[in-house]
Design a protein around this motif. Structure first.
Motif, PDB file in Angstrom:
ATOM      1  N   PRO A 399     -44.862 -12.824   2.731  1.00 40.54           N
ATOM      2  CA  PRO A 399     -44.544 -13.013   1.307  1.00 40.54           C
ATOM      3  C   PRO A 399     -45.753 -12.808   0.407  1.00 40.54           C
ATOM      4  O   PRO A 399     -46.856 -13.262   0.700  1.00 40.54           O
ATOM      5  CB  PRO A 399     -44.046 -14.467   1.249  1.00 40.54           C
ATOM      6  N   VAL A 400     -45.534 -12.099  -0.702  1.00 41.34           N
ATOM      7  CA  VAL A 400     -46.601 -11.829  -1.662  1.00 41.34           C
ATOM      8  C   VAL A 400     -46.876 -13.084  -2.476  1.00 41.34           C
ATOM      9  O   VAL A 400     -45.953 -13.687  -3.036  1.00 41.34           O
ATOM     10  CB  VAL A 400     -46.219 -10.658  -2.594  1.00 41.34           C
ATOM     11  N   THR A 401     -48.136 -13.490  -2.543  1.00 34.90           N
ATOM     12  CA  THR A 401     -48.525 -14.672  -3.303  1.00 34.90           C
ATOM     13  C   THR A 401     -49.281 -14.335  -4.580  1.00 34.90           C
ATOM     14  O   THR A 401     -49.336 -15.146  -5.494  1.00 34.90           O
ATOM     15  CB  THR A 401     -49.380 -15.604  -2.432  1.00 34.90           C
ATOM     16  N   CYS A 402     -49.895 -13.159  -4.650  1.00 36.34           N
ATOM     17  CA  CYS A 402     -50.572 -12.735  -5.874  1.00 36.34           C
ATOM     18  C   CYS A 402     -50.781 -11.230  -5.809  1.00 36.34           C
ATOM     19  O   CYS A 402     -50.720 -10.635  -4.728  1.00 36.34           O
ATOM     20  CB  CYS A 402     -51.905 -13.451  -6.056  1.00 36.34           C
ATOM     21  N   CYS A 403     -51.013 -10.616  -6.952  1.00 36.57           N
ATOM     22  CA  CYS A 403     -51.308  -9.182  -6.952  1.00 36.57           C
ATOM     23  C   CYS A 403     -52.139  -8.825  -8.180  1.00 36.57           C
ATOM     24  O   CYS A 403     -52.116  -9.523  -9.190  1.00 36.57           O
ATOM     25  CB  CYS A 403     -50.037  -8.336  -6.877  1.00 36.57           C
ATOM     26  N   GLU A 404     -52.867  -7.731  -8.059  1.00 35.27           N
ATOM     27  CA  GLU A 404     -53.681  -7.202  -9.148  1.00 35.27           C
ATOM     28  C   GLU A 404     -53.465  -5.691  -9.226  1.00 35.27           C
ATOM     29  O   GLU A 404     -53.190  -5.041  -8.213  1.00 35.27           O
ATOM     30  CB  GLU A 404     -55.167  -7.506  -8.928  1.00 35.27           C
ATOM     31  N   TYR A 405     -53.617  -5.159 -10.446  1.00 37.21           N
ATOM     32  CA  TYR A 405     -53.314  -3.751 -10.717  1.00 37.21           C
ATOM     33  C   TYR A 405     -54.535  -3.130 -11.390  1.00 37.21           C
ATOM     34  O   TYR A 405     -55.019  -3.635 -12.400  1.00 37.21           O
ATOM     35  CB  TYR A 405     -52.089  -3.695 -11.633  1.00 37.21           C
TER      36      TYR A 405
END
Length: 1097
Positions: A399-405
């Motif tokens: 499961p994805v808990t955080c992301c940056e772009y």
């Protein structure tokens, strides 16, 4: 281009936001010059919001279809979504407005159209000949529930089976019902006293289109003659039917049943099955019936010209295989292969060489749709290997808990990540090309490179190449490798502070230029990584333990006078740095305080054995917060790393710490009250060390204020957090200005004029708090690399610069002309190179502003909080612009972004509004109510990037990318891929001389004569309602928006046509002159012989 005078007062600036009723005004302080002018280039016409692409695995899939000629795969979901896949990079997302589950999909093979049947008893016709598919027609059944649909190859008549057992026929061209209806009571025997149940299968005989095979749930199968309107044969079996499959010659069919059996029937022998087998049943020795097994949910029967047929089925396992994973069974001749799947099977399809059902099928692959994966099996190779999936369907692997772009990254970063990530690829895939290969890529592309980084619950981090509207994984990093993993629940350490997923990633900080990565986990740990192309073995992981505690933190009055402020401590006085080796970690019992409480113990045990680190990201330093007097460390709420200074800063509710990751030392560790010094605006009360700790501001819900400490310490993947997010201000955890505790909410490293008296920009750390304070810390960084490794970094506290409503979310820096100053960084170098070969490049800095004279501002700080934004002039610290973003809601994410036309501030509010403001004047430029409903997943993962790009996790398995750039929206049609490509339909199988002579081949049927209005009449109007779709207009829009590409192609064609026309004109002129010459010669001859007799010639 509008000019703004910093000397004037801007009145009349009102917020465009529907959620903000307060007028936004900006006022100038007295210390600025009158001739200060900043030119702003961003205008409202530069912004438009639209969705671009959706990546990832379709969430909760429910159905699947494949076009064997176009090579396009369609997947429907339980939420009414439709995902279409072609070759790698050709994807499309559509949505049914009703949101009902898609129960079945049927392609109009090679026609560029798709029929979808929904759980709300509606069927829809999608036009796939445009880049953004749209519905052409819809038909809503009012009195009967749809259970099964069948569209024969190259037919325009769709058979629709219902729950009542009836079959209706729909013309897919006009989407009208035929008057021809097959009623259940006519299909079954008249003597039958029970209802046969819903229709579970419909198919026509491959060799005779006039014969329709109908399967009822109760176990009855009927072969219906469409012309005579009566049943030819009826086949009865005691067990319920789940699916039916034909042999291509039309003489046999196979049924799968609820007791795990397969029955094979000869068409002309309805009395009993020709064969009954139980593929997974134990055969008793006494000849009795095998033990019943689980239902066989689907079976497919495919023939080959050169060998035995394939029988492929899912389900049917023995009941004694408790806990066994879902399986796909492939029966080929005498061999039976049972292929275990990672997730339950939703549906499967066998891909064959021919689309014609009356020819040898020649199966070559099986597409298996699982609940959380898509697998394609190669039937042509021994062992049935799977194909390597080219789609980015593994986003949810954990499961994805955080992301940056990161848009507009350095060009060399993606190749570097790809080179190290290519070594991580699995082996053993099929050597053949991916069979879903339809569609074409878009013509246009974006000129900048993009990277998405996702942090996951298992501690892994994935780097994705998101350039050119595509997404593919570049590199995967496993942060959990630096810790000891407990082998079972009984070995779980008593010091862990989360119930599950102790390695989950909470915050990411990445510098693309230096490739330094810093991550914070839920177990109050921070890891600094450096990028290397060489493999190394680390004997001992460099560890730094930090003791963060605070006795003065409870805020009594948010507007206090600061009488109770504590003195500013020097670096390291709050707690001495502790650096220990993994082997010498004391046990938990030996680190108990005098009253038996855990003390000075980290939450996770560090790996004691040597760590082999492959090329890629390698651990530079591990930082762990420790227990303090029986109280666990608070989770980290903010994080920042800077490669130019060699520092990493992190903070939580207890205060902040700054670590020198080059020297591996703790530089600063102090409470927030100590940061304010004598300027603390809050009254703080002493805090009891036994008081239950507060939940993390970033990853816990605002609704769990009454929860126990154990409930508050759940994993960031907790479902409760995802589902209980509220849009109301009172229940929001993000709206931290209502909390009694002040926490560190953001950091920003830069070269700035931190003090009013400064004239030269110096390294600084800006600190933002949850109560709206922005404070600055001046840093003295040794100038040369040798001094940097030997001398400590100096620290000087400069106090508060500005205060805003709500917690500080984002800070940025502008120069005197209003241009965004890039962050300071050190270019990447190979950290494992030999010392004599290591050429450390000089630190790269943004262009420093000219030396500031007395009473002259040459820098501006842009500060955005949950409620408002301010622009502060430096070094005077005068607020020159102010804008109240929202009153009723609060900002979840804010970023100062670079657009092709200038710099702006982008905000995403909890009420679903996306806004952009100009910088520095903070004029509203865009305000769109984009997300009417939101939850914590979106709040946790939404992020803006440069060039007008943004994304968020729209479901646990899918990333939705959007753009707020007018330029990208205008070019989107050109960049999107095309699903439909003109392809010739393969020739029909040759009937052969004798079959044609004696009528042994396939029998065609003129369905128009049977189902048309002339022969069958009109259907009842109350049975279904026809709804025209917007597809026609959408097609016109798509054609209009794609006119640029069409014009380009037309221009080339015109050039070619012009050349040909020129050549034609030349040939025509030559022929005309030749004709004139011939005419003259003929006329002369005629005159010469005009008066002569025939005998004179």
């Amino acid at each position: 281009m509008k000019k703004f005078n910093i000397r004037k007062v801007l009145d009349g600036l009102t917020a465009a936001s529907s959620s903000s009723s307060a007028a936004a005004a900006a006022s100038l302080q007295s210390g600025n010059r009158e001739n200060d002018m900043i030119q702003e280039t961003l205008q409202s016409e530069h912004f438009q919001l639209c969705k671009t692409l959706r990546h990832g695995f379709p969430y909760q899939p429910s159905s699947m279809a494949f076009d064997p000629v176009q090579k396009i795969l369609a997947i429907g979901t339980q939420s009414g979504a439709l995902r279409l896949f072609g070759r790698a990079g050709v994807e499309c997302y559509c949505q049914h407005e009703s949101g009902s589950a898609v129960i079945q999909l049927e392609f109009l093979v090679n026609e560029g159209a798709l029929v979808s049947a929904l759980a709300d008893d509606s069927i829809h016709l999608w036009n796939l000949r445009q880049k953004l598919p749209a519905i052409l027609h819809s038909l809503k059944f009012n009195r009967e529930r749809i259970t099964f649909c069948h569209l024969p190859f190259q037919s325009k008549w769709l058979y629709v089976g219902t729950e009542r057992g009836n079959i209706h026929i729909v013309n897919v061209e006009s989407f009208t019902l035929s008057g021809y209806v097959i009623m259940w009571n006519k299909a079954i025997e008249l003597s039958s006293k029970t209802h046969p149940g819903p229709v579970v299968h419909i198919s026509d005989n491959p060799m005779d289109e006039g014969k329709l095979l109908i399967g009822f749930e109760c176990g009855i199968v009927v072969l219906w003659d469409l012309k005579s309107k009566k049943a030819d044969y009826r086949y009865n079996y005691d067990e319920a039917i789940h699916s039916v499959a034909w042999h291509h010659e039309g003489k046999q069919f196979v049924c799968s049943h609820s007791d795990g059996t397969l029955t094979t029937w000869n068409v002309r022998a309805p009395a009993k099955p020709a064969q009954i087998i139980t593929p997974h049943g134990k055969q008793p020795k006494d000849g009795k019936k095998p033990e019943p097994c689980k239902p066989i949910l689907k079976v497919e029967y495919k023939t080959t010209r050169a060998g035995d047929p394939f029988m492929i089925l899912c389900g049917g396992l023995s009941y004694d295989t408790v806990g066994r994973r879902a399986c796909l069974t492939v029966m080929h001749g005498k061999s039976t292969a049972v292929l275990e799947m990672d997730y339950p099977i939703v549906d499967f399809l066998t891909l064959c060489e021919t689309p014609y059902p009356n020819d040898f099928q020649e199966p070559y692959a099986v597409v298996v749709l699982l609940e959380k994966d898509l697998v394609v099996i190669d039937l042509a190779q021994i062992g049935y290997p799977i194909f390597e999936n080219p789609y980015p369907l593994s986003i949810h692997e954990s499961p994805v808990t955080c992301c940056e772009y990161f848009a507009d990254c350095p060009a060399e970063v993606i190749p570097a990540l790809y080179s190290v990530g290519s070594r991580q690829k699995r082996q053993g895939f099929s050597k053949k090309e991916w069979p879903v290969s339809g569609g074409n890529w878009g013509q246009g592309t974006l000129s900048f490179s993009e990277i998405i980084i996702t942090g996951h619950a298992d501690g892994s981090i994935k780097f994705w190449d998101a350039s050119a509207l595509m997404l593919q994984v570049l590199y995967k990093l496993k942060t959990a490798k630096v810790f000891e993993k407990p082998r079972g629940k009984e070995e779980k350490s008593s010091t862990e502070i989360v119930d599950e997923d102790p390695f989950a990633i909470q915050i990411l900080s990445w510098c693309p230029e230096s490739r330094v990565l810093c991550v914070a986990g839920v177990s109050a740990h921070v890891i600094v990584y450096r990028f290397s192309k060489q493999e190394v073995t680390t004997e001992v992981v460099q560890l730094l333990e930090v003791r963060m505690q605070c006795e003065l933190n409870e805020v009594e009055s948010p507007e206090g006078g600061g009488e109770q402020a504590s003195a500013v401590s020097t670096p390291g006085t709050s707690s001495s740095p502790q650096t220990s080796l993994p082997q010498s970690h004391p046990s938990t019992s030996s680190n108990n305080s005098s009253d038996g409480l855990r003390d000075n113990v980290p939450c996770l045990k560090v790996r004691s054995s040597p760590l082999k680190q492959s090329p890629g990201y390698q651990v530079e330093l591990l930082i762990q917060l420790v227990w303090v007097s029986g109280e666990p460390p608070q989770q980290i709420t903010s994080l920042a790393v800077n490669s130019a200074y060699g520092l990493v800063a992190f903070g939580n509710g207890n205060g902040l710490a700054v670590v020198d990751y080059l020297q591996k030392t703790l530089l600063l560790n102090m409470s927030i009250a100590e940061l304010y010094g004598s300027t603390d605006p809050h009254h703080r009360q002493p805090r009891s060390p036994r008081k239950a700790r507060q939940p993390s501001a970033g990853l816990c819900d605002g609704n769990d204020a009454s929860a126990t400490p154990e409930e508050k310490c759940k994993s960031p993947t907790s479902d409760a957090r995802d589902n209980s997010f509220s849009r109301s201000r009172s229940s929001s955890v993000t709206s931290l200005d209502r909390e009694s505790r002040e926490v560190i909410s953001s950091f920003y490293f830069c070269d700035s004029l931190s003090k009013k008296s400064e004239t030269v920009a110096l390294p600084s750390l800006w600190v933002g708090t949850s109560l709206g304070s922005m404070l600055t810390i001046a840093l003295t960084v040794p100038s040369t690399p040798e001094q940097r490794m030997q001398q400590p970094v100096g620290v000087c506290f400069c106090g508060s610069v500005v205060r805003l409503k709500g917690g500080i979310l984002r800070m940025a820096q502008l120069d005197a002309s209003g241009t965004l100053l890039p962050h300071v960084y050190e270019p990447w170098y190979e950290p494992n190179a030999p010392e004599e070969e290591k050429e450390r490049p000089r630190r790269r800095r943004p262009t420093s502003p000219p030396s500031s004279q007395e009473n002259q501002d040459c820098q501006y700080a842009v500060v955005c909080s949950e409620k408002q934004a301010k622009v502060v002039a430096l070094p005077s610290q005068n607020c020159i612009y102010e804008h109240n973003i929202t009153e009723a809601s609060f900002v979840l994410r804010a970023d100062v972004v670079t657009m092709p036309a200038g710099v702006g501030l982008a905000c995403f509010c909890a009420n679903g509004h996306i806004m952009t403001l100009s910088v520095p004047s903070l004029r509203p430029l865009l305000d769109v109510n984009y997300l009417p409903l939101t939850d914590m997943r979106i709040a946790r993962t939404f992020c803006f990037s440069n060039q007008g790009q943004a994304l968020y996790l729209t479901s646990p398995t899918e990333i939705q990318r959007i753009t707020y750039s007018q330029e990208t929206c205008d070019n989107l049609q050109e960049m999107l891929g095309e699903l439909f490509t003109p392809v010739e339909t393969p020739e029909a199988p040759n009937r052969g001389f004798f079959k044609g002579l004696f009528g042994g081949g396939a029998q065609s049927l003129d369905r128009e004569d049977l189902f048309g209005e002339v022969a069958a009449g009109k259907a009842s109007r109350s049975l279904a309602q026809h709804i025209p779709g917007p597809g026609g207009m959408e097609g016109m829009k798509g054609a209009a928006s794609g006119v640029v590409g069409e014009l380009a192609r037309a221009r080339i064609a015109l050039d070619e046509r012009g050349q040909k026309l020129g050549e034609l004109e030349e040939r025509t002129a030559a022929m005309m002159s030749s004709a004139d010459s011939f005419s003259r010669h003929a006329h002369d001859i005629m005159l010469k012989y005009k008066d002569k007799k025939w005998y004179q010639l």
